[in-house]
Design a protein around this motif. Sequence first.
Motif, PDB file in Angstrom:
ATOM      1  N   LEU A  34       3.616  24.981  55.933  1.00 52.39           N
ATOM      2  CA  LEU A  34       4.175  25.568  57.112  1.00 52.39           C
ATOM      3  C   LEU A  34       5.654  25.732  56.500  1.00 52.39           C
ATOM      4  O   LEU A  34       6.431  26.232  56.367  1.00 52.39           O
ATOM      5  N   TYR A  35       5.941  24.029  56.468  1.00 57.36           N
ATOM      6  CA  TYR A  35       7.725  24.012  55.490  1.00 57.36           C
ATOM      7  C   TYR A  35       7.622  24.591  54.653  1.00 57.36           C
ATOM      8  O   TYR A  35       9.250  25.475  54.674  1.00 57.36           O
ATOM      9  N   ILE A  48      -2.246  30.036  53.885  1.00 57.10           N
ATOM     10  CA  ILE A  48      -0.963  31.231  54.463  1.00 57.10           C
ATOM     11  C   ILE A  48      -1.261  32.267  55.221  1.00 57.10           C
ATOM     12  O   ILE A  48      -0.595  32.286  56.413  1.00 57.10           O
ATOM     13  N   GLN A  49      -2.013  33.135  54.522  1.00 60.38           N
ATOM     14  CA  GLN A  49      -2.705  34.234  56.455  1.00 60.38           C
ATOM     15  C   GLN A  49      -3.225  34.066  57.570  1.00 60.38           C
ATOM     16  O   GLN A  49      -2.449  34.268  57.768  1.00 60.38           O
ATOM     17  N   PHE A  50      -3.343  32.447  57.563  1.00 65.16           N
ATOM     18  CA  PHE A  50      -3.425  32.210  58.850  1.00 65.16           C
ATOM     19  C   PHE A  50      -2.412  32.199  59.861  1.00 65.16           C
ATOM     20  O   PHE A  50      -1.886  32.126  60.707  1.00 65.16           O
ATOM     21  N   LEU A  51      -1.741  30.982  59.103  1.00 68.26           N
ATOM     22  CA  LEU A  51      -0.207  30.902  59.029  1.00 68.26           C
ATOM     23  C   LEU A  51       0.805  31.668  59.761  1.00 68.26           C
ATOM     24  O   LEU A  51       1.012  32.192  60.825  1.00 68.26           O
ATOM     25  N   ASN A 108      -0.987  33.846  63.678  1.00 66.67           N
ATOM     26  CA  ASN A 108      -0.615  33.405  64.245  1.00 66.67           C
ATOM     27  C   ASN A 108       1.077  32.763  64.561  1.00 66.67           C
ATOM     28  O   ASN A 108       1.126  32.216  65.315  1.00 66.67           O
ATOM     29  N   LYS A 109       1.645  34.325  63.776  1.00 71.67           N
ATOM     30  CA  LYS A 109       2.843  33.558  64.249  1.00 71.67           C
ATOM     31  C   LYS A 109       3.686  32.316  64.145  1.00 71.67           C
ATOM     32  O   LYS A 109       4.423  31.836  65.157  1.00 71.67           O
ATOM     33  N   LEU A 110       2.984  31.855  62.820  1.00 69.55           N
ATOM     34  CA  LEU A 110       3.841  29.933  62.925  1.00 69.55           C
ATOM     35  C   LEU A 110       4.684  30.374  61.753  1.00 69.55           C
ATOM     36  O   LEU A 110       5.772  28.691  62.136  1.00 69.55           O
ATOM     37  N   ILE A 111       4.959  30.873  61.318  1.00 72.28           N
ATOM     38  CA  ILE A 111       6.100  30.950  60.242  1.00 72.28           C
ATOM     39  C   ILE A 111       7.109  32.201  61.242  1.00 72.28           C
ATOM     40  O   ILE A 111       7.050  33.105  60.975  1.00 72.28           O
TER      41      ILE A 111
END
Length: 131
Positions: free
Chosen positions: A57-58, A101-104, A107-110
């Motif tokens: 995520l970072y 990456i697709q999961f992040l 879920n609008k985490l990026i």
Amino acid sequence: MSESQSRLEQKVDLNLLKPKNALKKSQLSNDLLVVLKARVAEHPTTYQLKLCQEFLLYCCKIVEELVKKSDGINKKELVKDLFKQLFNLQPPELLVLDSAIQFLFDNKLICKVARSKKIVRFLKKKVSCLF
């Protein structure tokens, strides 16, 4: 070799020749990878980081801040290239990374850093310079 180079410089002004299209995109992508590697090099490249979702995520957030839409670079591929170079990932591991990456993303985490935070940080720097 320097003789042929000087002859070439006499015939053609090389500063007039600029990379375009795919060559420019490739050059920009490589420059971004160098910047990302330098930033991520602060953390030791261990096996635990390869599996760490927080580290992923970072890295995704850094790429989100660095790459503009006008650059035309696929951000997901850039992150995958970074991890491939850092951890020597194999194709099955790349598939897992791709789905993570697709999961992040789903879920609008990026997301980018909010402008208000950037403005507050800028003002703090200016105020600290005055005193």
